[in-house]
Motif scaffolding. Structure first.
Motif, PDB file in Angstrom:
ATOM      1  N   LEU A   1       0.881  -1.079  -0.225  1.00 13.42           N
ATOM      2  CA  LEU A   1       0.097  -0.253  -0.084  1.00 13.42           C
ATOM      3  C   LEU A   1       0.862   1.411   0.066  1.00 13.42           C
ATOM      4  O   LEU A   1       0.649   2.130  -0.469  1.00 13.42           O
ATOM      5  N   THR A   2       1.865   1.506   0.885  1.00 12.34           N
ATOM      6  CA  THR A   2       2.811   2.490   0.862  1.00 12.34           C
ATOM      7  C   THR A   2       3.384   2.727  -0.405  1.00 12.34           C
ATOM      8  O   THR A   2       3.477   3.899  -0.778  1.00 12.34           O
ATOM      9  N   ARG A   3       4.014   1.766  -1.056  1.00 13.43           N
ATOM     10  CA  ARG A   3       4.634   1.844  -2.252  1.00 13.43           C
ATOM     11  C   ARG A   3       3.569   2.344  -3.348  1.00 13.43           C
ATOM     12  O   ARG A   3       3.957   3.197  -4.303  1.00 13.43           O
ATOM     13  N   SER A   4       2.256   1.620  -3.524  1.00 11.70           N
ATOM     14  CA  SER A   4       1.607   2.053  -4.266  1.00 11.70           C
ATOM     15  C   SER A   4       0.941   3.588  -4.153  1.00 11.70           C
ATOM     16  O   SER A   4       1.024   4.493  -5.104  1.00 11.70           O
ATOM     17  N   LEU A   5       1.007   4.252  -2.949  1.00  8.07           N
ATOM     18  CA  LEU A   5       0.553   5.383  -2.413  1.00  8.07           C
ATOM     19  C   LEU A   5       1.867   6.480  -2.838  1.00  8.07           C
ATOM     20  O   LEU A   5       1.693   7.534  -3.607  1.00  8.07           O
ATOM     21  N   MET A   6       3.020   6.000  -3.051  1.00  9.06           N
ATOM     22  CA  MET A   6       4.146   6.687  -3.188  1.00  9.06           C
ATOM     23  C   MET A   6       4.044   6.788  -4.711  1.00  9.06           C
ATOM     24  O   MET A   6       4.288   8.047  -5.113  1.00  9.06           O
ATOM     25  N   ILE A   7       3.727   5.939  -5.273  1.00  9.69           N
ATOM     26  CA  ILE A   7       4.181   6.072  -6.956  1.00  9.69           C
ATOM     27  C   ILE A   7       2.843   6.951  -7.467  1.00  9.69           C
ATOM     28  O   ILE A   7       2.911   7.675  -8.204  1.00  9.69           O
ATOM     29  N   PHE A   8       1.748   6.759  -6.784  1.00  9.59           N
ATOM     30  CA  PHE A   8       0.526   7.455  -7.265  1.00  9.59           C
ATOM     31  C   PHE A   8       0.828   8.920  -6.877  1.00  9.59           C
ATOM     32  O   PHE A   8       0.530   9.864  -7.615  1.00  9.59           O
ATOM     33  N   GLY A   9       1.528   9.255  -5.664  1.00  6.48           N
ATOM     34  CA  GLY A   9       1.752  10.760  -5.281  1.00  6.48           C
ATOM     35  C   GLY A   9       2.524  11.410  -6.140  1.00  6.48           C
ATOM     36  O   GLY A   9       2.434  12.610  -6.598  1.00  6.48           O
ATOM     37  N   GLN A  10       3.740  10.525  -6.681  1.00  6.01           N
ATOM     38  CA  GLN A  10       4.656  11.136  -7.361  1.00  6.01           C
ATOM     39  C   GLN A  10       3.993  11.554  -8.884  1.00  6.01           C
ATOM     40  O   GLN A  10       4.552  12.422  -9.183  1.00  6.01           O
ATOM     41  N   GLY A  11       3.233  10.670  -9.418  1.00  6.52           N
ATOM     42  CA  GLY A  11       2.671  11.021 -10.477  1.00  6.52           C
ATOM     43  C   GLY A  11       1.786  12.087 -10.423  1.00  6.52           C
ATOM     44  O   GLY A  11       1.814  12.969 -11.318  1.00  6.52           O
ATOM     45  N   ALA A  12       1.105  12.116  -9.415  1.00  2.74           N
ATOM     46  CA  ALA A  12       0.059  13.372  -9.301  1.00  2.74           C
ATOM     47  C   ALA A  12       0.589  14.505  -9.119  1.00  2.74           C
ATOM     48  O   ALA A  12       0.331  15.566  -9.914  1.00  2.74           O
ATOM     49  N   MET A  13       1.833  14.611  -8.495  1.00  2.00           N
ATOM     50  CA  MET A  13       2.440  15.812  -8.307  1.00  2.00           C
ATOM     51  C   MET A  13       3.192  16.198  -9.840  1.00  2.00           C
ATOM     52  O   MET A  13       3.271  17.546  -9.959  1.00  2.00           O
ATOM     53  N   ARG A  14       3.739  15.395 -10.489  1.00  2.50           N
ATOM     54  CA  ARG A  14       4.416  15.606 -11.766  1.00  2.50           C
ATOM     55  C   ARG A  14       3.108  16.090 -12.838  1.00  2.50           C
ATOM     56  O   ARG A  14       3.803  16.876 -13.712  1.00  2.50           O
ATOM     57  N   CYS A  15       2.193  15.776 -12.750  1.00  4.48           N
ATOM     58  CA  CYS A  15       1.030  15.897 -13.938  1.00  4.48           C
ATOM     59  C   CYS A  15       0.260  17.115 -13.627  1.00  4.48           C
ATOM     60  O   CYS A  15      -0.338  17.427 -14.447  1.00  4.48           O
ATOM     61  N   HIS A  16       0.213  17.618 -12.320  1.00  3.77           N
ATOM     62  CA  HIS A  16      -0.493  18.694 -11.889  1.00  3.77           C
ATOM     63  C   HIS A  16       0.232  19.887 -12.423  1.00  3.77           C
ATOM     64  O   HIS A  16       1.449  20.097 -12.306  1.00  3.77           O
ATOM     65  N   PRO A  17      -0.363  20.819 -12.813  1.00  3.02           N
ATOM     66  CA  PRO A  17       0.171  22.199 -13.637  1.00  3.02           C
ATOM     67  C   PRO A  17       0.847  22.905 -12.672  1.00  3.02           C
ATOM     68  O   PRO A  17       1.610  23.800 -12.866  1.00  3.02           O
ATOM     69  N   TYR A  18       0.265  23.004 -11.344  1.00  2.00           N
ATOM     70  CA  TYR A  18       0.786  24.109 -10.270  1.00  2.00           C
ATOM     71  C   TYR A  18       1.387  23.299  -8.919  1.00  2.00           C
ATOM     72  O   TYR A  18       2.216  24.226  -8.277  1.00  2.00           O
ATOM     73  N   LEU A  19       0.901  22.397  -8.856  1.00  2.00           N
ATOM     74  CA  LEU A  19       1.491  21.660  -7.306  1.00  2.00           C
ATOM     75  C   LEU A  19       2.945  21.697  -7.188  1.00  2.00           C
ATOM     76  O   LEU A  19       3.344  22.046  -6.095  1.00  2.00           O
TER      77      LEU A  19
END
Length: 89
Positions: A28-46
């Motif tokens: 679960l931790t690994r999955s959330l880290m991967i999701f979080g990194q992807g969301a961080m890079r894909c968001h235009p401002y975050l």
């Protein structure tokens, strides 16, 4: 579980949920880290907002952050409105 003197399954039974929990937590931790990194890079401002938090020049970083934050809010409301309209139609 009763821990009587003749209950030879009590200790192995008590250790099984711990191993399952630990292994599940790692996945679960690994999955959330991967999701979080992807969301961080894909968001235009975050990502830019978080980079400004580490800036040395706090005054100019605060002005830039305010600009990005209001763009972020506009983006959020824009996406929400588009999702509402797409769901309505």
């Amino acid at each position: 579980v009763q821990m009587g003197p003749r209950n030879f399954l009590a200790i192995p039974y008590q250790s099984i949920p711990v191993s399952i929990t630990v292994e599940g937590a790692n996945i679960l931790t690994r999955s959330l880290m991967i999701f979080g990194q992807g969301a961080m890079r894909c968001h235009p401002y975050l990502f830019d907002e978080l980079q400004l938090l580490q800036s040395e020049d706090k005054e100019s970083a605060l002005k830039e952050f305010d600009t990005l934050f209001f763009k972020h809010l506009g983006y959020t409301f824009n996406r929400g409105a588009k999702a509402f309209i797409a769901g309505y139609v």
